[in-house]
Design an enzyme around this catalytic site. Structure first.
Site, mmCIF file in Angstrom:
data_model
loop_
_atom_site.group_PDB
_atom_site.id
_atom_site.type_symbol
_atom_site.label_atom_id
_atom_site.label_comp_id
_atom_site.label_asym_id
_atom_site.label_seq_id
_atom_site.Cartn_x
_atom_site.Cartn_y
_atom_site.Cartn_z
ATOM 1 N N GLU A 164 0.953 -1.184 0.008
ATOM 2 C CA GLU A 164 0.065 -0.042 0.105
ATOM 3 C C GLU A 164 0.953 1.092 -0.045
ATOM 4 O OE1 GLU A 164 -1.775 3.142 0.413
ATOM 5 O OE2 GLU A 164 -1.633 2.813 2.468
ATOM 6 N N CYS B 38 -2.711 8.673 3.737
ATOM 7 C CA CYS B 38 -2.675 8.151 2.150
ATOM 8 C C CYS B 38 -3.928 8.230 1.735
ATOM 9 C CB CYS B 38 -2.062 6.814 2.028
ATOM 10 S SG CYS B 38 -3.063 5.265 2.951
#
Length: 517
Positions: A286, A320
């Protein structure tokens, strides 16, 4: 076996009881600051003599704790410890492995305010952000325990006369989880226990900025009597122990959450066959985002502004999933911009450990502080500065107030590059087609949001807005375990969907077994 999974509820810190509990927890944790924590390999704590200091980003003179950093030789010991533990742990019934996680979740739930206080002090999270981080860790523990029991059972096959056939799932081996500093409890816990509960052993390497929270979680695992070596705690520098482990021939998988550059490097390391390596190394990655919120014409601008501000500036924009681009329809652009600026001005900035329960704390460290300030300077050349947060008082901590830069071109650097801080670029779109084109014109594909009352636009977004997590008429942050499984594609990662019902398969081998009678 277990009760139905339910997400851990949040509390309201404006109410007297949660507020009092949080203040008491902060006092308790402050009395425990300055201790030294060691790597834990095979159940043993090991001194290395290479000591790193963890400080409070909002009060740089306040030492949260010290940690002995691992060396390459200690990383090798962790691999061998994991191999040894795998022999027995992989054969433990999945129901038993799951019970360890449920026990850890119970221990963490009883100490939810204490762990939230550690997060406030080590990562400068607001009370609510810290509580949500701890609650998510509990969710991961509870959810993955139940999922392991479901996933690890053999699944049926089409009957074939004269034979017994089944498909079973086996753990892979020893892996490493490399977790980030922005969710130092939830992601560190989720990445480690997800692989372990299905029978693997894991080397848990926390971020260099937040090792103490991870060390406290390791203590919980030990309190729950998790067998030695199942999860080894290995704090250290990424360029040393991370580099060593990701290229190790006996590491079967790497779970990583962090920056794009590091993620791509790990992807390359995992793909490169090493001497003695007998399997393809899996990489579950990720790697961030450049997330956009589109606001269409004809919507409630107060609702949209509230979602944009929460998504852009929660935890100082250090997510994020944070809203870093606001793409507004030209007909409502000016009115929405005014509301976003006005609402942002109400946010309070300060040390979140204070009794005031501020909205925003400090950014994580000096490197982040300088990087964000540099992007604000770039923004001066690329748009109209509506709010400039670079002038906040940073004498005690790495404080940056929100920055909003309007009239930004879709190709500008602040509209394309991940800043990972409280900076919002505002872009004008001529119509919905234009807005969707702008939103998708990025290397990333993690989260996105659309505020619209137009059913055609909402349905098109479901298929054409290229992100792994799409939110319609709500903010683009705050995914809940098994409610919104999390992970993106393009340069945002491998779309692994953490907290989802496919996630545990990343750590399993499928095996078809047929016996003829």
């Amino acid at each position: 076996m277990f009760t139905t999974f339910q997400n851990e509820p949040y509390v309201n810190f404006s109410e007297p009881e949660p507020r009092a509990k949080m203040l008491a927890a902060l006092q308790q944790v402050e009395n425990e600051l300055g201790k030294t924590y060691l790597p834990v390999i095979g159940g043993k704590r090991i001194e290395t003599g290479q000591i790193a200091t963890s400080v409070n980003p909002a009060n740089r003179t306040q030492v949260v704790g010290y940690v002995h950093e691992a060396t390459e030789s200690l990383a090798e010991s962790a691999v061998q410890s994991g191999k040894e533990a795998f022999r027995s742990w992989s054969r433990v019934p999945v129901e038993v492995r799951a019970r360890y996680l449920v026990k850890v979740a119970a221990l963490l739930r009883r100490r939810i305010y204490e762990f939230s206080a550690w997060l406030v002090l080590e990562s400068s999270k607001s009370w609510l952000e810290a509580y949500a981080d701890t609650a998510e860790a509990i969710d991961f523990l509870e959810f993955y325990a139940r999922e392991a029991v479901r996933v690890c059972r053999p699944h049926p096959t089409t009957p074939f006369t004269g034979e017994e056939n089944e498909v079973m799932y086996l753990p892979i081996g020893v892996g490493v989880s490399i977790s980030p500093w922005n969710f130092p409890l939830a992601i560190a816990a989720g990445m480690a226990v997800s692989a372990a509960v299905v029978g693997n052993t894991v080397i848990m390497k926390p971020a260099e900025q937040t090792p103490i929270v991870a060390a406290k979680f390791m203590e919980l695992l030990e309190e729950a009597s998790l067998p030695a070596g199942v999860i080894n705690f290995l704090p250290g520098r990424g360029e040393i122990v991370g580099e060593y482990l990701t290229g190790h021939p006996e590491i079967a998988f790497v779970s990583f959450t962090g920056s794009r550059d590091v993620g791509l490097h790990i992807h390359q390391r995992a793909a490169t066959h090493q001497k003695g390596q007998r399997g393809l190394k899996r990489a579950i990655l990720e790697m961030g985002g450049k997330d956009a919120t589109i606001v269409d014409e004809g919507v409630d601008l107060d609702v949209a502004a509230e979602g944009v501000v929460a998504g852009a500036f929660g935890f100082q924009g250090q997510k994020c999933s944070a809203c870093s681009r606001l793409i507004a329809h030209t007909d409502i652009y000016d009115a929405l911009l005014e509301k976003v600026v006005e609402r942002t001005k109400r946010l309070t900035l300060g040390n979140p450990a204070s009794p005031n329960n501020v909205n925003m704390g400090a950014v994580i460290d000096e490197e982040a502080y300088q990087k964000i300030r540099a992007y604000i300077e770039i923004g001066r050349q690329e748009g109209r500065v509506m709010l400039d947060g670079s002038g906040a008082d940073a004498s005690e901590g790495w404080f940056l107030a929100p920055s909003i830069i309007a009239d930004v071109d879709a190709k500008a650097r602040i509209a394309q590059e991940e800043i990972f801080g409280p900076v919002l670029a505002v872009i004008r779109a001529e119509n919905f087609d234009h807005a969707l084109e702008i939103a998708n014109d990025t290397d990333y594909g993690l989260t996105g949001a659309l505020y619209s009352n137009n059913r055609e636009h909402l349905e098109r977004a479901r298929h054409e807005f290229m992100v792994g997590n799409l939110y319609l008429n709500r903010k683009c942050t705050g995914a809940l375990v098994d409610v919104q499984p999390f992970g993106g594609f393009k340069m945002s990662g491998t779309d692994s969907k953490a907290g989802g019902r496919d996630y545990l398969h990343h750590f399993l081998l499928g095996k078809s077994v047929s016996e003829r009678w």
